[in-house]
Scaffold this motif. Sequence first.
Motif, PDB file in Angstrom:
ATOM      1  N   UNK A 144       0.935  -1.147  -0.067  1.00 47.90           N
ATOM      2  CA  UNK A 144      -0.142  -0.005   0.111  1.00 47.90           C
ATOM      3  C   UNK A 144       0.970   1.252  -0.058  1.00 47.90           C
ATOM      4  N   UNK A 145       0.638   2.228  -1.079  1.00 51.91           N
ATOM      5  CA  UNK A 145       1.243   3.375  -1.181  1.00 51.91           C
ATOM      6  C   UNK A 145       0.542   4.683  -0.812  1.00 51.91           C
ATOM      7  N   UNK A 146       1.078   5.473  -0.110  1.00 51.52           N
ATOM      8  CA  UNK A 146       0.123   6.935   0.059  1.00 51.52           C
ATOM      9  C   UNK A 146       0.740   7.797  -1.006  1.00 51.52           C
ATOM     10  N   UNK A 180      -1.967  -7.140   3.338  1.00 51.41           N
ATOM     11  CA  UNK A 180      -1.182  -6.223   3.033  1.00 51.41           C
ATOM     12  C   UNK A 180       0.318  -6.496   3.600  1.00 51.41           C
ATOM     13  N   UNK A 181       1.419  -6.584   2.867  1.00 50.24           N
ATOM     14  CA  UNK A 181       2.797  -6.741   3.652  1.00 50.24           C
ATOM     15  C   UNK A 181       3.494  -5.721   3.753  1.00 50.24           C
ATOM     16  N   UNK A 182       3.482  -4.801   2.882  1.00 49.71           N
ATOM     17  CA  UNK A 182       4.235  -3.430   3.022  1.00 49.71           C
ATOM     18  C   UNK A 182       3.471  -2.194   2.894  1.00 49.71           C
ATOM     19  N   UNK A 183       3.558  -1.094   3.768  1.00 47.74           N
ATOM     20  CA  UNK A 183       3.236   0.069   3.675  1.00 47.74           C
ATOM     21  C   UNK A 183       4.232   1.136   3.547  1.00 47.74           C
ATOM     22  N   UNK A 184       4.015   1.823   2.474  1.00 51.75           N
ATOM     23  CA  UNK A 184       5.016   3.079   2.045  1.00 51.75           C
ATOM     24  C   UNK A 184       4.248   4.197   2.450  1.00 51.75           C
ATOM     25  N   UNK A 240       1.777 -11.292  12.717  1.00 51.71           N
ATOM     26  CA  UNK A 240       3.239 -11.046  13.230  1.00 51.71           C
ATOM     27  C   UNK A 240       4.465 -10.967  11.950  1.00 51.71           C
ATOM     28  N   UNK A 241       3.882  -9.995  10.996  1.00 52.31           N
ATOM     29  CA  UNK A 241       4.707  -9.961   9.867  1.00 52.31           C
ATOM     30  C   UNK A 241       4.378  -8.657   9.281  1.00 52.31           C
ATOM     31  N   UNK A 242       5.266  -7.877   8.618  1.00 46.61           N
ATOM     32  CA  UNK A 242       4.911  -6.730   7.823  1.00 46.61           C
ATOM     33  C   UNK A 242       6.249  -5.526   7.706  1.00 46.61           C
ATOM     34  N   UNK A 243       6.142  -4.927   6.758  1.00 41.93           N
ATOM     35  CA  UNK A 243       7.134  -3.811   6.594  1.00 41.93           C
ATOM     36  C   UNK A 243       6.519  -2.481   6.533  1.00 41.93           C
ATOM     37  N   UNK A 244       7.117  -1.516   7.271  1.00 38.06           N
ATOM     38  CA  UNK A 244       6.503  -0.117   7.157  1.00 38.06           C
ATOM     39  C   UNK A 244       8.052   0.887   6.533  1.00 38.06           C
ATOM     40  N   UNK A 245       7.857   1.484   5.394  1.00 38.42           N
ATOM     41  CA  UNK A 245       8.876   2.195   4.716  1.00 38.42           C
ATOM     42  C   UNK A 245       8.396   3.520   4.850  1.00 38.42           C
ATOM     43  N   UNK A 246       9.001   4.393   5.548  1.00 38.35           N
ATOM     44  CA  UNK A 246       8.582   5.974   5.815  1.00 38.35           C
ATOM     45  C   UNK A 246       9.544   6.829   4.900  1.00 38.35           C
ATOM     46  N   UNK A 247       8.984   7.428   3.997  1.00 34.19           N
ATOM     47  CA  UNK A 247       9.867   8.562   3.132  1.00 34.19           C
ATOM     48  C   UNK A 247       9.783   9.609   3.631  1.00 34.19           C
ATOM     49  N   UNK A 248      11.230   9.995   4.128  1.00 33.60           N
ATOM     50  CA  UNK A 248      11.514  11.238   4.751  1.00 33.60           C
ATOM     51  C   UNK A 248      12.108  12.008   3.802  1.00 33.60           C
ATOM     52  N   UNK A 249      13.215  12.229   3.741  1.00 33.16           N
ATOM     53  CA  UNK A 249      13.989  13.072   2.807  1.00 33.16           C
ATOM     54  C   UNK A 249      15.444  13.445   3.298  1.00 33.16           C
ATOM     55  N   UNK A 250      16.293  13.821   2.155  1.00 32.69           N
ATOM     56  CA  UNK A 250      17.546  14.191   3.019  1.00 32.69           C
ATOM     57  C   UNK A 250      17.233  15.306   3.890  1.00 32.69           C
ATOM     58  N   UNK A 251      16.092  16.166   3.928  1.00 34.99           N
ATOM     59  CA  UNK A 251      15.854  17.086   4.733  1.00 34.99           C
ATOM     60  C   UNK A 251      15.379  16.580   6.044  1.00 34.99           C
ATOM     61  N   UNK A 252      15.497  15.419   6.280  1.00 34.76           N
ATOM     62  CA  UNK A 252      15.345  14.650   7.708  1.00 34.76           C
ATOM     63  C   UNK A 252      16.412  14.840   8.476  1.00 34.76           C
TER      64      UNK A 252
END
Length: 276
Positions: free
Chosen positions: A5-7, A74-78, A123-135
């Motif tokens: 899932x991608x926001x 759902x396995x991964x959320x971005x 008991x499984x899943x991946x969360x990927x948070x898109x920050x920035x070089x500005x983080x």
Amino acid sequence: MKTILITGASSGIGKATAKKFAIEGWNVIATMRSPEKENELSQLKNVLVTKLDVQDKASIQEAIKSGIEKFGTIDTVVNNAGFGILGAFEKSTDEQIQNQFSVNVFGVMDVIRAILPHFRKKQDGTIINITSQGGRVTFPTCSLYHSTKFAIEGFSESLSYELLSQNITVKIVEPGSTESNFFNAVGMAADQNITAYEEFDKIALDNWNKNDIMTSTTEEIAAVIYTAATDNKDQLRYMAGRDTELYFGIRNEQDQHYVNYMRKAYIPEILVKQNK
């Protein structure tokens, strides 16, 4: 077949990421505020285009529910949705400050809280948070934007420790300057009664454009996101873009050296002298 899932998938990095995962054989839940306007991703057979506004908790829950109903899991959320407000901080309004944090910080937290019961159950899943070089590094005129991205960096790092207990992985992708519509979505600090920063804002933004010579494509950033989702590593942070590598390298050498570099690159000496 795995599902992601991608926001913020209507354009830019989000859309490129949706295409990348679809090409690689994943089921994709491509979410956005106005899915009725999307006519490209909706043509792909393994892509569900659906509404999700990170400022609307009901739409978050509904998008997750719709994705699970269609693909089973759902396995991964971005968490990609976000925007920036530029200009001197003093010129920003209360509404702009609240909105910047509502989307870039609280929106990310609300999506994560909504998906965690599903991830905990299996008991499984991946969360990927898109920050920035500005983080992790800063530029003038971006104090509001940076504050949200620094917040997500710290939040994600701490969260990654907590969720290890549930076999859930948290990762951070830090894009640099990207050929996307980010600047079309940027707002400017809006208090017109404060004029003291006009020269500074103009010069700083002009210098930003002049120094912005290592832009990545959205496809290059999407490839890093795909690596983060599939490499099975314990790695927390993923740099994305040559400019990110440059700025992080300078910053890691010595903090004050980085500050001096940025002052020289972006702030005219005449303005510094005028204020001494």
